[in-house]
Design an enzyme around this catalytic site. Structure first.
Site, PDB file in Angstrom:
ATOM      1  N   SER A  28       9.849  24.594 -10.550  1.00 44.55           N
ATOM      2  CA  SER A  28      11.151  25.172 -10.184  1.00 44.55           C
ATOM      3  C   SER A  28      11.131  25.405  -8.674  1.00 44.55           C
ATOM      4  CB  SER A  28      11.388  26.462 -10.951  1.00 44.55           C
ATOM      5  OG  SER A  28      10.329  27.334 -10.721  1.00 44.55           O
ATOM      6  N   GLU A  49      21.230  20.333   0.374  1.00 43.10           N
ATOM      7  CA  GLU A  49      22.037  19.769  -0.726  1.00 43.10           C
ATOM      8  C   GLU A  49      22.602  20.909  -1.534  1.00 43.10           C
ATOM      9  OE1 GLU A  49      19.429  17.556  -3.279  1.00 43.10           O
ATOM     10  OE2 GLU A  49      18.627  16.507  -1.545  1.00 43.10           O
ATOM     11  N   LYS A  71      23.042  22.954  -4.985  1.00 42.04           N
ATOM     12  CA  LYS A  71      22.232  23.177  -6.183  1.00 42.04           C
ATOM     13  C   LYS A  71      23.175  23.074  -7.373  1.00 42.04           C
ATOM     14  CE  LYS A  71      18.653  26.322  -7.873  1.00 42.04           C
ATOM     15  NZ  LYS A  71      18.951  26.187  -9.277  1.00 42.04           N
ATOM     16  N   ASP A  77      24.479  23.241 -11.139  1.00 44.38           N
ATOM     17  CA  ASP A  77      24.173  24.185 -12.207  1.00 44.38           C
ATOM     18  C   ASP A  77      24.336  23.513 -13.562  1.00 44.38           C
ATOM     19  OD1 ASP A  77      23.439  26.486 -13.361  1.00 44.38           O
ATOM     20  OD2 ASP A  77      25.303  27.573 -12.989  1.00 44.38           O
ATOM     21  N   GLU A 131      20.248  16.430 -12.368  1.00 45.42           N
ATOM     22  CA  GLU A 131      20.809  17.523 -13.141  1.00 45.42           C
ATOM     23  C   GLU A 131      21.939  16.964 -14.004  1.00 45.42           C
ATOM     24  OE1 GLU A 131      19.172  20.263 -12.482  1.00 45.42           O
ATOM     25  OE2 GLU A 131      20.386  21.959 -13.171  1.00 45.42           O
ATOM     26  N   TYR A 171      18.565  13.952  -7.570  1.00 44.55           N
ATOM     27  CA  TYR A 171      18.161  14.603  -6.319  1.00 44.55           C
ATOM     28  C   TYR A 171      16.685  14.492  -5.986  1.00 44.55           C
ATOM     29  CZ  TYR A 171      17.613  18.141  -9.976  1.00 44.55           C
ATOM     30  OH  TYR A 171      17.297  18.798 -11.132  1.00 44.55           O
ATOM     31  N   LYS A 187      20.635  31.037  -3.163  1.00 44.29           N
ATOM     32  CA  LYS A 187      21.588  31.192  -4.268  1.00 44.29           C
ATOM     33  C   LYS A 187      22.857  31.884  -3.783  1.00 44.29           C
ATOM     34  CE  LYS A 187      20.649  30.800  -8.315  1.00 44.29           C
ATOM     35  NZ  LYS A 187      19.651  31.120  -9.297  1.00 44.29           N
ATOM     36  N   CYS A 215      31.314  57.038 -35.715  1.00 42.57           N
ATOM     37  CA  CYS A 215      30.842  55.664 -35.902  1.00 42.57           C
ATOM     38  C   CYS A 215      31.973  54.789 -36.465  1.00 42.57           C
ATOM     39  CB  CYS A 215      29.659  55.651 -36.863  1.00 42.57           C
ATOM     40  SG  CYS A 215      29.093  53.984 -37.253  1.00 42.57           S
ATOM     41  N   CYS A 266      30.899  53.701 -40.199  1.00 40.54           N
ATOM     42  CA  CYS A 266      30.743  54.599 -41.345  1.00 40.54           C
ATOM     43  C   CYS A 266      31.398  55.969 -41.130  1.00 40.54           C
ATOM     44  CB  CYS A 266      29.263  54.773 -41.677  1.00 40.54           C
ATOM     45  SG  CYS A 266      28.371  55.746 -40.465  1.00 40.54           S
ATOM     46  N   CYS A 294      24.648  56.326 -33.956  1.00 42.07           N
ATOM     47  CA  CYS A 294      25.131  56.816 -35.232  1.00 42.07           C
ATOM     48  C   CYS A 294      23.889  57.300 -35.987  1.00 42.07           C
ATOM     49  CB  CYS A 294      25.810  55.690 -36.012  1.00 42.07           C
ATOM     50  SG  CYS A 294      26.057  56.151 -37.730  1.00 42.07           S
ATOM     51  N   CYS A 297      24.816  53.844 -43.083  1.00 40.14           N
ATOM     52  CA  CYS A 297      25.677  53.065 -42.178  1.00 40.14           C
ATOM     53  C   CYS A 297      25.310  51.578 -42.328  1.00 40.14           C
ATOM     54  CB  CYS A 297      25.430  53.554 -40.749  1.00 40.14           C
ATOM     55  SG  CYS A 297      26.395  52.678 -39.527  1.00 40.14           S
TER      56      CYS A 297
HETATM   57  S1  IVH Z   1      15.009  19.583  -6.195  1.00 38.34           S
HETATM   58  C1  IVH Z   1      10.422  19.903  -6.846  1.00 38.34           C
HETATM   59  N1  IVH Z   1      17.594  19.572  -5.813  1.00 38.34           N
HETATM   60  O1  IVH Z   1      17.183  23.584  -9.707  1.00 38.34           O
HETATM   61  C2  IVH Z   1      11.855  20.103  -6.518  1.00 38.34           C
HETATM   62  N2  IVH Z   1      16.760  20.729  -7.703  1.00 38.34           N
HETATM   63  O2  IVH Z   1      15.302  25.894  -9.598  1.00 38.34           O
HETATM   64  C3  IVH Z   1      12.738  19.444  -7.472  1.00 38.34           C
HETATM   65  N3  IVH Z   1      18.511  21.721  -9.101  1.00 38.34           N
HETATM   66  O3  IVH Z   1      14.544  22.232 -11.566  1.00 38.34           O
HETATM   67  C4  IVH Z   1      14.060  20.047  -7.553  1.00 38.34           C
HETATM   68  N4  IVH Z   1      20.218  21.040  -7.913  1.00 38.34           N
HETATM   69  O4  IVH Z   1      16.976  21.633 -12.203  1.00 38.34           O
HETATM   70  C5  IVH Z   1      16.592  19.993  -6.591  1.00 38.34           C
HETATM   71  N5  IVH Z   1      19.849  19.411  -5.350  1.00 38.34           N
HETATM   72  C6  IVH Z   1      18.865  19.844  -6.135  1.00 38.34           C
HETATM   73  C7  IVH Z   1      19.085  20.604  -7.302  1.00 38.34           C
HETATM   74  C8  IVH Z   1      18.011  21.033  -8.054  1.00 38.34           C
HETATM   75  C9  IVH Z   1      19.851  21.694  -8.993  1.00 38.34           C
HETATM   76  C10 IVH Z   1      17.800  22.426 -10.186  1.00 38.34           C
HETATM   77  C11 IVH Z   1      16.723  21.621 -10.820  1.00 38.34           C
HETATM   78  C12 IVH Z   1      15.465  22.359 -10.541  1.00 38.34           C
HETATM   79  C13 IVH Z   1      15.962  23.743 -10.360  1.00 38.34           C
HETATM   80  C14 IVH Z   1      15.004  24.552  -9.552  1.00 38.34           C
END
Ligand code: IVH
Length: 668
Positions: A83, A113, A115, A117, A173, A225, A312, A406, A409, A424, A430
């Protein structure tokens, strides 16, 4: 079973499965184990096989199970799926830049880049063909979901001619664009099914669909990515993205090179707002060192690479009207207020309900009915109310009144000194609390009756089991009739109930669910007192002499035994055969398994924990996975890759019967 019965039974199972889906996806709080869940889906699938007309496209057997479905093979990642370290402030981004510069001889260039979701996926291509798609799983191993990934239109199944390596992995992703998400939830609402809390859950759930034809209709997309590996035809991350785009992948198109923290901040500032116009959810900015050589110099920590970090974005907020408040009574009697809101769009999804936590929180935020309230969606699934716009408060508004009784009951609620929650106190009458007590009684650490929570809940709702003692008077015919269960599941349940009568005294005591008497206190009590009768007759002073028992616990025990219905329950449980005395002969072990290392796999008649205990009692050890030290595999039906590997390695493979034979016993 007649068609009519099957239809009713299927509808009932669907309702229950949907409810568990809701617990899992909406509340992020599953109340049954994966195994129990699979059993329910299995029962439904059985009925649908008998009556194919019932196997409609919206049936849970055809749709999302969860990310716990066993039907997907588990595959080890060649490169661990790490992560990213998270930061929430620009100062921390500066710190990251400082660390990077300190470790590198040359100044770094970065790539910023968005991130995305969604849910991470790693695709392996061999000779230009998509060979395998694996989810993140625990980072080491994930689920193989290749069939579902193949249904995503923007993912190439075959690469155009190019300089791609013969074999490589690419990560990205899987996202569900907001439009597809809203449409999916609209359809689900119309069909009376649970709704996905956000596009991330919907994307992850869709990848775990057993039927790829349905996954194909979910409108998924995938943005790439990262290409792990060491012999790659590019020198920088940015060039890697360009190559990936040439090979036909949709890549993170906002990627921008930056030299300084100021440039990074400009990227973050721009996208903090501009991201709201994107068709899919993003929750931050990822900052990566561009040169692969520098990435290698920086290396990894156990959890995340040192060459990248994620900034974030703050949780998004929205303002809406508080329409009403519901009060939910939990299994322990705790009362939780939940806000019903004027539906409002928040972070791309429609929010209708939000948590209000407890009376203190409502008072602290000074929340009143019909206020304009501010809701926020953080990492958690259920949004929360974080404030009130007082300028919009109606003139005739009155302070919020927390309920006094409650809702289940009617008993007056209490609030123990210092506790934030209302309770309760009617724990004997209950309904949610009675059910809670039965579930606790049957639970693994108590009587270990192997029946899913859903089963017990149903037995309770249908009036077959009104308290724990009723479990022991269940009749086979009742069960067969009531649930159209197969002989086998009925027998298993009844056998497990009968087997629970062997449960030793400390556990039977714990099973009663006396407030504050957890596992440890139950053991101490049972050590100090020979029987339930002795405990029931003990005075406060007697109890206070016992190790770890103070005023609060002693009072609770006295209160428990003062209640007539509790005493009656204990008598009935005694009549059923429950052990209320310390047994003279502790369960015996042996050394028969000394030197063995067992791996347990497949579907067994009891929880794996039980076999683990038995193996240890006989001097053996257990391991999670087949390895060099493994000597035996204990395998039930449906064993998968572990079985294959154990067989290849020539290990001894035992089924349950052979296992019992080995330890010279035929039961637990
Ligand atoms: S790079 C070793 N780039 O965020 C690095 N991750 O918290 C590889 N994610 O597991 C990850 N957008 O699921 C990378 N532009 C982006 C991303 C990205 C979303 C996610 C991905 C990763 C998680 C890490």
């Amino acid at each position: 079973m007649t068609l009519k019965e099957a239809t009713e039974q299927a509808a009932r199972l669907r309702r229950i499965i949907e409810e568990h889906n809701r617990h899992y996806y909406m509340e992020n709080k599953p109340t049954i184990s994966d195994f129990e869940y699979d059993l329910l889906v299995g029962q439904l699938a059985g009925i649908e096989r008998l009556f194919p007309a019932l196997a409609v496209a919206t049936s849970p057997t055809q749709r999302v199970g969860s990310d716990r479905t066993r039907e997907f093979a588990q595959v080890a990642h060649k490169y661990a799926m790490l992560s990213l370290s998270n930061t929430y402030s620009i100062d921390e981004v500066r710190d990251f830049d400082g660390r990077v510069r300190k470790m590198l001889p040359d100044a770094p260039e970065y790539v910023c880049e968005l991130k995305f979701d969604g849910t991470a996926i790693g695709l392996t291509y061999v000779h230009g063909f998509l060979r395998q798609a694996v989810t993140r799983g625990d980072g080491e191993r994930g689920d193989e979901v290749t069939d579902n990934i193949r249904t995503i239109g923007s993912i190439p199944r075959e690469l155009p001619p190019g300089d791609w390596p013969d074999e490589f992995e690419i990560r990205g992703e899987v996202v569900m664009p907001f439009r597809a998400f809203e449409q999916l939830n609209d359809e689900r609402r119309a069909a009376g099914e649970f709704l996905f809390a956000n596009p991330r859950n919907a994307a992850a759930g869709s990848l775990k669909l057993l039927d790829s034809r349905i996954a194909a209709r979910r409108g998924l997309d995938c943005i790439f990515y990262y290409i792990p590996g060491d012999r790659l035809p590019f020198e920088t991350h940015f060039d890697g993205l360009k190559k990936a785009a040439e090979w036909g992948f949709r890549v993170s198109e906002q990627a921008t090179k930056c030299r300084t923290v100021e440039e990074i901040v400009a990227f973050i500032d721009y996208w903090a707002d501009a991201r709201k116009t994107l068709p899919y959810a993003t929750d931050g900015v990822v900052i990566k060192v561009n040169a692969l050589a520098q990435q290698r110099q920086l290396g990894l920590t156990a959890k995340s690479p040192r060459w990248a970090t994620a900034f974030k974005f703050k949780a998004e907020q929205a303002t809406t009207t508080l329409l009403s408040v519901d009060f939910q009574v939990g299994r322990t009697g705790a009362v939780t207020p939940v806000a019903n809101l004027q539906p409002v769009l928040l972070a791309g999804t429609t929010v209708r309900r939000a948590s209000l936590h407890n009376a203190d929180q409502i008072a602290l935020l000074n929340i009143r009915l019909h206020d304009r309230v501010i809701v926020e969606k953080g990492g958690e699934i259920i949004p929360k109310v974080v404030g009130v716009d007082l300028s919009q408060r109606p003139a005739d508004s009155l302070p919020f009144q927390f309920i006094t009784h409650c809702p289940e009951c009617g008993t007056p609620l209490v609030r123990d000194g210092g506790e934030a929650k209302h309770y309760c106190p009617n724990d004997t009458h209950c309904p949610p609390q009675i059910l809670g007590k039965i579930l606790h009684f049957a639970s693994r650490k108590a009587m270990n009756i192997v029946a899913g929570e859903a089963t017990i809940e149903r037995l309770y709702r249908e009036g077959l089991v009104k308290d724990a003692a009723d479990l022991y008077s269940l009749k086979k015919d009742d069960l067969l009739r009531f649930d159209n269960w197969g002989e086998k599941s009925t027998d298993n349940l009844l056998r497990s109930i009968a087997g629970s009568l062997q449960t030793p005294f400390p556990k039977t005591l714990y099973a009663l669910g006396i407030r504050y008497v957890g596992e440890t206190i139950a053991k101490k009590l049972a050590d100090a007192m020979p029987s339930i009768d002795a405990i029931a007759q003990a005075s406060i002073d007697d109890l206070l002499t016992i190790d770890e028992i103070g005023e609060r616990i002693a009072q609770s025990i006295i209160r428990y035994f003062a209640d007539e219905s509790n005493r009656r329950l204990i008598v009935r449980l005694r009549q059923a055969g429950v052990q209320w005395e310390k047994s003279a002969t502790p369960s015996s072990g042996s050394n028969r398994l000394a030197g063995t290392v067992f791996v347990i796999t497949g579907t067994l008649s009891r929880p794996r924990e039980d076999f683990k205990t038995l193996i240890e009692q006989h001097g053996g050890r257990t391991a999670g996975d087949v390895g060099a030290k493994t000597t035996h595999l204990l395998a039930g039906p449906n064993a998968g890759s572990k079985w294959a590997r154990a067989q290849k390695a020539g290990m001894e493979i035992l089924d349950e019967e052979a296992f019992y034979h080995l330890i010279h016993t035929n039961s637990f």
